[in-house]
Scaffold this active site. Structure first.
Site: not given
Ligand code: NAD
Length: 388
Positions: A59, A83, A95, A179, A210, A334
């Site tokens: 992910k 994480k 990634k 986030t 953001n 997510s």
């Protein structure tokens, strides 16, 4: 960033008694994809690093940026493994990125690059294999194109192969704020454990994009904190009476806020309780860590404080709430989007926010009850879970 991630992992692994061979095996990504995507007569380097899938499908985001390189993508994939493990969600670390600048390109060009990226990877991604998401310079629209390309190539219409989609295309409520909200939850739980009053807590936010904007806004409205400074790539704005970020919108925050103007990096050495790093990686290293006057540093970007600088800050009593705890809100929502897609459900924003809060509180309480610095606590908790 890759070196700092390796150092944090090696130190946690030593603490857990892993052999050098075990540590090296863990540091080595499962699979590395390196290819070129084509746009008319141009071509750009592209990557997907699939670091570890012991806990679930790989992910992680896909970034479009001229500075993307293999080391950065590998570092970010490795941090994603940590994480997900520390947050106890059934996802692995991945990634991706394309080394190009989409900023001055047409939407047609961006769509072409996005679709080409998926065509190269189609056999290696999917709902139970690898689930990419947006990252720097990619957004819900880019992910919708990727999702559509994947559906055309495979016939899979579950929308569970990508997260961060737009709401009309299977995206989740609460993703835009996730986030920043997760950062607010991390700070709230840290303060609760350390008996720190959040009302009036003096906070400075580097990078009010953001993540920084939503963190600042929720810190004001939900914690009663006073945001006294914010910055972007051009300048810092300071107002010790409080900037009132919640009164302005995300897109025009730097134009609308009233404060003294200082240079871009002035924010790093400001007198405040909490310095929030929400701009980019590699901001604080051993050479400039002594400028930090804040009592606590909250890492909302990935890898903003180097391994050595974290140790030096902790030595002089400045606590660092590490990225793998503080910015996990995005990957958690997510994961919740992926669950909704797989189960054919749509949850309300309140439901998503509550689940995010529950997942983060549970992970944070494990780490906050540890005697060791939070970064070590988080990395050892993650490695223990990964080796179970
Ligand atoms: P963004 O592009 O919306 O915002 C970044 C902000 O940082 C902008 O305001 C920009 O002007 C500012 N900035 C850039 N260089 C700066 C500098 N040198 N000094 C001060 N400010 C600077 O990005 P974002 O989505 O808010 O992400 C911020 C960071 O958080 C990135 O490092 C990203 O990888 C990381 N992150 C984001 C998410 C997410 O869900 N968006 C999740 C985890 C980690």
């Amino acid at each position: 960033m890759l070196e700092s991630a390796r150092q944090a992992i090696t130190s946690a692994a030593q603490q857990l008694g892993w052999s050098e061979g075990q540590t090296e095996e863990f540091l080595t990504p499962s699979r590395v994809h390196r290819f070129t995507v084509e746009l008319d007569d141009e071509s750009f380097e592209a990557f997907r690093v699939q670091h570890n899938n012991r806990l679930g499908p790989f992910k992680g985001g896909v970034r479009f940026h001229p500075d993307v390189d293999m080391d950065e993508v590998q570092a970010l994939a490795t941090l994603m493994t940590i994480k997900c493990a520390v947050m106890n969600i059934p996802m692995g670390g991945g990634k991706g990125g394309v080394t190009w600048n989409p900023r001055e390109r047409s939407q047609d060009d961006i769509e072409t690059v996005a679709r080409s990226y998926v065509r190269h990877l189609v056999d290696h991604i999917g709902p139970d294999t690898d689930v990419p998401a947006p990252d720097v310079n990619t957004n819900g629209q880019v992910i919708d194109w990727m999702d559509d390309e994947y559906e055309q190539l495979t016939g899979d219409d579950s929308h569970a192969s990508f997260t961060g989609k737009t709401l009309g295309n299977g995206g989740s409520q609460g993703r835009i704020t996730a986030t920043g909200r997760g950062g607010m939850i991390a700070l709230r739980e840290y303060c609760r454990t350390h008996d720190i009053e959040t009302e009036g807590l003096c906070v400075a936010v580097q990078g009010v994009g953001n993540v920084g904007y939503w963190f600042a806004r929720l810190a004001e409205t939900e914690l009663g904190a006073t945001v006294v400074a914010v910055s972007n790539s051009k300048q810092t704005l300071v107002n010790y009476d409080g900037l009132n970020v919640a009164s302005v919108s995300e897109d025009t925050v730097m134009e609308e806020l009233q404060g003294e103007e200082h240079d871009r990096d002035a924010i790093l050495s400001l007198d405040c309780d909490v310095l929030v790093l929400a701009a980019l990686g590699n901001v604080i290293d051993a050479d400039n860590q002594d400028q930090i006057k804040a009592k606590t540093v909250l890492e909302l970007a990935n890898g903003p404080v180097s391994y050595d600088a974290t140790a030096a800050l902790e030595d002089r009593g400045v606590h660092v709430i590490p990225d793998v705890l503080a910015n996990a809100g995005g990957v958690i929502v997510s994961y919740l989007e992926w669950l909704q897609n797989k189960q054919g459900e749509h949850w309300s924003e309140a439901e998503v926010n509550q689940k995010l809060d529950d997942i983060m509180c549970s992970a944070l309480s494990d780490c906050l009850s540890s005697e060791q610095p939070l970064k070590n606590a988080a990395f050892t908790a993650a490695l223990e879970r990964l080796s179970e």
